[in-house]
Design an enzyme around this catalytic site. Structure first.
Site, PDB file in Angstrom:
ATOM      1  N   GLY A 100     -11.142  -3.799   5.425  1.00 48.64           N
ATOM      2  CA  GLY A 100     -11.077  -3.831   6.878  1.00 48.64           C
ATOM      3  C   GLY A 100     -11.868  -4.979   7.482  1.00 48.64           C
ATOM      4  N   THR A 117      -6.141  -7.677   5.799  1.00 49.84           N
ATOM      5  CA  THR A 117      -6.570  -7.714   7.201  1.00 49.84           C
ATOM      6  C   THR A 117      -6.301  -9.069   7.853  1.00 49.84           C
ATOM      7  OG1 THR A 117      -8.286  -6.069   6.747  1.00 49.84           O
ATOM      8  CG2 THR A 117      -8.503  -7.345   8.764  1.00 49.84           C
ATOM      9  N   ASP A 158      -0.856  -1.548  -4.450  1.00 52.71           N
ATOM     10  CA  ASP A 158      -2.281  -1.637  -4.122  1.00 52.71           C
ATOM     11  C   ASP A 158      -2.832  -0.235  -3.842  1.00 52.71           C
ATOM     12  OD1 ASP A 158      -4.740  -2.796  -3.457  1.00 52.71           O
ATOM     13  OD2 ASP A 158      -4.164  -3.094  -1.360  1.00 52.71           O
ATOM     14  N   ASN A 184      -7.583  -9.904  -3.007  1.00 54.32           N
ATOM     15  CA  ASN A 184      -6.713  -9.158  -2.102  1.00 54.32           C
ATOM     16  C   ASN A 184      -6.920  -9.581  -0.652  1.00 54.32           C
ATOM     17  OD1 ASN A 184      -6.189  -7.785  -4.478  1.00 54.32           O
ATOM     18  ND2 ASN A 184      -6.424  -5.754  -3.592  1.00 54.32           N
ATOM     19  N   ASP A 188      -5.944   3.828  -8.496  1.00 57.87           N
ATOM     20  CA  ASP A 188      -7.294   3.850  -7.936  1.00 57.87           C
ATOM     21  C   ASP A 188      -7.885   5.247  -8.141  1.00 57.87           C
ATOM     22  OD1 ASP A 188      -9.618   3.791  -6.502  1.00 57.87           O
ATOM     23  OD2 ASP A 188      -8.724   3.117  -4.620  1.00 57.87           O
ATOM     24  N   SER A 237       0.848  -1.194   0.000  1.00 54.68           N
ATOM     25  CA  SER A 237       0.000   0.000   0.000  1.00 54.68           C
ATOM     26  C   SER A 237       0.882   1.241   0.000  1.00 54.68           C
ATOM     27  CB  SER A 237      -0.892   0.008   1.243  1.00 54.68           C
ATOM     28  OG  SER A 237      -0.091   0.136   2.413  1.00 54.68           O
ATOM     29  N   GLY A 282     -11.194  -6.403  -0.445  1.00 56.78           N
ATOM     30  CA  GLY A 282     -11.939  -6.590   0.798  1.00 56.78           C
ATOM     31  C   GLY A 282     -12.346  -8.025   1.042  1.00 56.78           C
TER      32      GLY A 282
END
Length: 283
Positions: free
Chosen positions: A180, A232, A81, A229, A103, A49, A208
């Protein structure tokens, strides 16, 4: 071996399985991901990220991931990402990423097309693949925050137009997942996924995915998701392993002894995901 994201995902698209895209921010997590891929004989995407880049530097992460990837016996792609910052995307291209996501989901449709097309025009001659996002996926992932009330599903007509005008290599779509930790069970719009897949006929990305039940993941893969992806779930595995070390052996102060269990915990999660996604023995 370090390869482009398209090389990995085009094969997944043609053969009907998904490849895990696992987020890393340090040496141990990167080791865990690649060790899992080699043990499962799975292609893998290691992604970072913008926040991870801010934490460890673009050069630092690139050196770790690329060194381990180039010595791996399975195909590995290094992916950015949620690249919301154009300058960060360009920096990753210069530093050797083999796949980047621009993005532009926060922009209006036409502006998203314009910037994504520009990124593709720069990345493709360099042999770098490009991911884009259409629709807005709710939740929080590092610097990306979208209130659930502002989340919007991907429109199939817009998806076709977007792909045709940008030349993007794979598309992240919004079908009800969130970044998340989930509150309650998400309801995925599988009909929307199936429609978009048939119309664009290209690798589809699911963001997610941490916390989505296995049956829904497998159904999504059967309907055309090729990149999934996972962030978390890895963080939670890392956290639990670290807490266990600290609580059970409070006198240990060697960082290697503290971090080794986190690597094994993260690796176990990666291996389970690879099995779930159908990418084992596909390297």
């Amino acid at each position: 071996m370090l390869v482009s994201g398209k090389e990995i995902l085009q094969k997944a698209h043609e053969e009907g399985y998904a490849v895990g895209a696992f987020n890393t921010s340090n040496l141990e997590m990167t080791q865990a991901i690649i060790e899992a891929a080699e043990e499962m004989r799975s292609p893998v995407i290691i992604q970072t990220s913008q926040s991870a880049i801010s934490y460890a530097s673009s050069e630092g992460i690139a050196t770790i991931v690329r060194t381990l990837a180039e010595n791996a016996s399975v195909p590995v792609a290094l992916h950015l990402d949620h690249g919301t910052d154009y300058d960060v995307v360009m920096k990753c291209l210069r530093d050797g990423w083999t796949s980047v996501m621009f993005d532009g989901s926060k922009y209006e449709f036409e502006q998203n097309i314009e910037i994504t097309k520009t990124v593709c025009g720069i990345a493709h001659p360099m042999g770098v693949s490009v991911e884009a996002e259409l629709g807005k996926i709710g939740g929080v992932e590092d610097h990306v925050k979208v209130d659930m009330k502002d989340a919007t599903m991907t429109d199939p007509d817009e998806a076709v137009e977007f792909v045709e005008k940008t030349g993007v290599d794979y598309l992240a779509i919004a079908i009800g997942t969130a970044h998340g930790v989930y509150v309650g069970d998400p309801e995925l719009d599988f009909d929307r996924l199936e429609t978009i897949k048939k119309r664009v006929n290209m690798p589809i990305v699911l963001h997610g995915a941490s916390g989505i039940v296995e049956d829904d993941i497998k159904k999504a893969v059967s309907l055309g998701v090729n990149k999934i992806n996972i962030d978390t779930d890895l963080r939670v595995a890392f956290q639990k392993a670290m807490h266990k070390v600290v609580n059970e052996t409070p006198d240990v102060y060697d960082p290697r002894k503290m971090l080794a269990p986190t690597r094994e915990s993260v690796k176990a999660v990666c291996k389970a995901k690879m099995e779930m996604f159908g990418s084992t023995n596909r390297a």
